[in-house]
Scaffold this motif. Structure first.
Motif, mmCIF file in Angstrom:
data_model
loop_
_atom_site.group_PDB
_atom_site.id
_atom_site.type_symbol
_atom_site.label_atom_id
_atom_site.label_comp_id
_atom_site.label_asym_id
_atom_site.label_seq_id
_atom_site.Cartn_x
_atom_site.Cartn_y
_atom_site.Cartn_z
ATOM 1 N N VAL A 1 25.468 -64.973 -75.388
ATOM 2 C CA VAL A 1 26.185 -65.034 -76.655
ATOM 3 C C VAL A 1 25.888 -63.752 -77.426
ATOM 4 C CG1 VAL A 1 26.186 -66.144 -78.941
ATOM 5 C CG2 VAL A 1 26.295 -67.545 -76.873
ATOM 6 N N HIS A 2 26.905 -63.208 -78.084
ATOM 7 C CA HIS A 2 26.721 -62.043 -78.948
ATOM 8 C C HIS A 2 27.243 -62.354 -80.341
ATOM 9 C CE1 HIS A 2 25.626 -58.680 -76.114
ATOM 10 N NE2 HIS A 2 25.927 -59.661 -75.275
ATOM 11 N N VAL A 3 26.441 -61.987 -81.332
ATOM 12 C CA VAL A 3 26.840 -62.058 -82.738
ATOM 13 C C VAL A 3 26.822 -60.624 -83.248
ATOM 14 C CG1 VAL A 3 26.301 -62.969 -85.024
ATOM 15 C CG2 VAL A 3 25.772 -64.333 -82.973
ATOM 16 N N HIS A 4 27.995 -60.129 -83.668
ATOM 17 C CA HIS A 4 28.099 -58.721 -84.065
ATOM 18 C C HIS A 4 28.639 -58.641 -85.484
ATOM 19 C CE1 HIS A 4 27.921 -54.502 -83.044
ATOM 20 N NE2 HIS A 4 29.158 -54.312 -83.463
ATOM 21 N N PHE A 5 27.823 -58.070 -86.385
ATOM 22 C CA PHE A 5 28.217 -57.908 -87.785
ATOM 23 C C PHE A 5 29.022 -56.615 -87.944
ATOM 24 C CE2 PHE A 5 24.516 -60.694 -88.101
ATOM 25 C CZ PHE A 5 24.950 -61.640 -89.018
ATOM 26 N N PHE A 6 30.109 -56.701 -88.730
ATOM 27 C CA PHE A 6 31.056 -55.592 -88.815
ATOM 28 C C PHE A 6 30.899 -54.713 -90.051
ATOM 29 C CE2 PHE A 6 33.713 -58.450 -86.021
ATOM 30 C CZ PHE A 6 33.586 -57.654 -84.889
ATOM 31 N N PRO B 1 21.903 -72.156 -75.582
ATOM 32 C CA PRO B 1 20.784 -73.087 -75.359
ATOM 33 C C PRO B 1 19.428 -72.403 -75.329
ATOM 34 C CG PRO B 1 22.602 -73.603 -73.880
ATOM 35 C CD PRO B 1 22.965 -72.319 -74.562
ATOM 36 N N ASP B 2 19.397 -71.143 -74.899
ATOM 37 C CA ASP B 2 18.175 -70.332 -74.908
ATOM 38 C C ASP B 2 18.374 -69.181 -75.885
ATOM 39 O OD1 ASP B 2 16.000 -68.720 -74.486
ATOM 40 O OD2 ASP B 2 16.380 -68.369 -72.346
ATOM 41 N N PRO B 3 17.689 -69.200 -77.040
ATOM 42 C CA PRO B 3 17.907 -68.145 -78.050
ATOM 43 C C PRO B 3 17.726 -66.730 -77.517
ATOM 44 C CG PRO B 3 16.606 -69.937 -78.975
ATOM 45 C CD PRO B 3 16.719 -70.206 -77.503
ATOM 46 N N ALA B 4 16.933 -66.561 -76.468
ATOM 47 C CA ALA B 4 16.731 -65.225 -75.908
ATOM 48 C C ALA B 4 18.015 -64.673 -75.298
ATOM 49 C CB ALA B 4 15.623 -65.250 -74.856
ATOM 50 N N HIS B 5 18.986 -65.540 -75.038
ATOM 51 C CA HIS B 5 20.265 -65.106 -74.473
ATOM 52 C C HIS B 5 21.347 -64.994 -75.531
ATOM 53 C CE1 HIS B 5 19.457 -64.892 -70.136
ATOM 54 N NE2 HIS B 5 18.536 -65.805 -70.387
ATOM 55 N N CYS B 6 20.931 -64.838 -76.777
ATOM 56 C CA CYS B 6 21.848 -64.524 -77.870
ATOM 57 C C CYS B 6 21.402 -63.196 -78.466
ATOM 58 C CB CYS B 6 21.830 -65.621 -78.934
ATOM 59 S SG CYS B 6 22.746 -65.222 -80.445
ATOM 60 N N LEU B 7 22.277 -62.205 -78.480
ATOM 61 C CA LEU B 7 21.953 -60.890 -79.031
ATOM 62 C C LEU B 7 22.657 -60.723 -80.376
ATOM 63 C CD1 LEU B 7 22.147 -58.500 -75.955
ATOM 64 C CD2 LEU B 7 20.143 -58.982 -77.335
ATOM 65 N N VAL B 8 21.891 -60.316 -81.386
ATOM 66 C CA VAL B 8 22.425 -60.145 -82.728
ATOM 67 C C VAL B 8 22.380 -58.653 -83.071
ATOM 68 C CG1 VAL B 8 22.298 -60.874 -85.126
ATOM 69 C CG2 VAL B 8 21.503 -62.417 -83.321
ATOM 70 N N THR B 9 23.552 -58.089 -83.335
ATOM 71 C CA THR B 9 23.682 -56.655 -83.556
ATOM 72 C C THR B 9 24.674 -56.412 -84.694
ATOM 73 O OG1 THR B 9 25.423 -56.590 -81.865
ATOM 74 C CG2 THR B 9 23.173 -56.070 -81.147
ATOM 75 N N GLY B 10 24.878 -55.149 -85.028
ATOM 76 C CA GLY B 10 25.850 -54.858 -86.071
ATOM 77 C C GLY B 10 26.154 -53.383 -86.159
#
Length: 328
Positions: free
Chosen positions: A275-280, A75-84
């Protein structure tokens, strides 16, 4: 089981994919359902089945009207981390080295990439419960850098390149006790500026601070070890470039568990509710074949096991924001 998220009557709602023509609306969004599953100690699939509504939606209409959203959001984009992480796939070091060689990067720098890759080959798949070799790691941004499936990927005015990276993405929610829970996997376009990276490998961090996309579908449950996909670029309705790619653990130097361990070992990445989005990682790039993208080019990444292709057109920005820091 595969899930999507969409805008429905002004709300973010998850839906169960029943076919390529129809989805079954759920009573809440994916993040809420995942949190509910964690709290109840039940599989997400059970929570999804219990959350089905009486509403079914036309899948092609959602796509045509651009109502699709990434399949997991906070709900708050600041609490989603996008890494890889990179240099994880068999063949990825050759792609990286060839890319750098075109820019006449020094042998020493090329050796650093190869050394990192060999570390993965030698120790990236440890015994269960044991830590293996550390992979390369990078940060892309928070949830504000994520572009919905079918939406335009913005290219900053200062960018020197706009290249796709077809990847597998892991999607996670952190429990209240700090435990990372894997919600599922999705097709990802990690998207990078390879010209910036090629100039000097120390600019890798700059090259990754770009938009990205993942979805449209989230695969819940066991992921096959071997995945075959196709990455293409469509220009003016015709295929400009197309290439198959492989992913999944059978085609990687690292196990997914090892990559997850070296990400979530940091306390800052175990903040409750995040939330975490992690690219492999990947080994297939159009840039390595000399492709230069243009306004309106559309990336299409297919991994049939994970559902519908991920498609995003490019939009090149021309305005340069005022970034001068002012004194208070």
């Amino acid at each position: 089981m595969r899930l999507i998220q969409c805008q429905h009557q002004g709300q973010v709602r998850a839906a169960l994919v029943e076919s390529d023509q129809q989805v079954h609306l759920l009573e809440s969004d994916t993040w809420t359902l995942a949190r509910r599953a964690i709290e109840a100690g039940r599989p997400l699939a059970d929570i999804v089945e219990a959350s089905l509504t009486e509403t079914r939606l036309d899948y092609p209409t959602l796509i045509a009207e651009r109502h699709l959203l990434p399949p997991l959001t906070h709900p708050d984009p600041a609490h989603c981390l996008v890494t890889g992480t990179g240099l994880t796939h068999l063949g990825s070091a050759d792609t990286r080295s060839a890319m750098h060689a075109k820019a006449q990067v020094s042998e020493e720098e090329m050796t650093d990439s190869m050394r990192m890759f060999r570390l993965g080959l030698e120790g990236g798949k440890p015994e269960p419960g044991q830590p293996g070799a550390q992979p390369e790691w990078f940060y892309k941004g928070d949830g504000s850098c994520v572009v919905a499936p079918e939406a335009d990927i913005p290219v900053p005015a200062f960018a020197q390149d706009a290249g796709e990276e077809p990847e597998l993405a892991g999607l996670y929610v952190i429990a209240d006790d700090g435990t990372p829970w894997r919600v599922g996997h999705a097709i990802g376009n990690e998207f990078s500026d390879h010209v910036t990276e090629r100039f000097n490998y120390l600019w890798l961090a700059h090259s990754k601070l770009r938009a990205c996309s993942f979805g449209p579908e989230l695969l819940v449950g066991e992921l096959p070890e071997h995945l075959e996909g196709v990455s293409r670029i469509v220009r003016n309705g015709e295929t400009l470039w197309e290439k198959p790619f492989l992913t999944g653990e059978a085609n990687m130097a690292h196990s997914l568990a090892n990559l997850e361990h070296h990400h979530f070992k940091y306390a800052g990445f175990r903040r409750p509710g995040d939330v975490h989005v992690h690219f492999f990682g990947t080994a297939t790039l159009s840039f390595a074949d000399g492709i230069q993208t243009r306004e309106g080019d559309r990336f299409e990444i297919e991994l049939p096991t994970l559902g519908r292709p991920l498609r995003n057109p490019l939009r090149f920005e021309t305005d340069t924001p005022d970034t001068e820091a002012k004194s208070l």
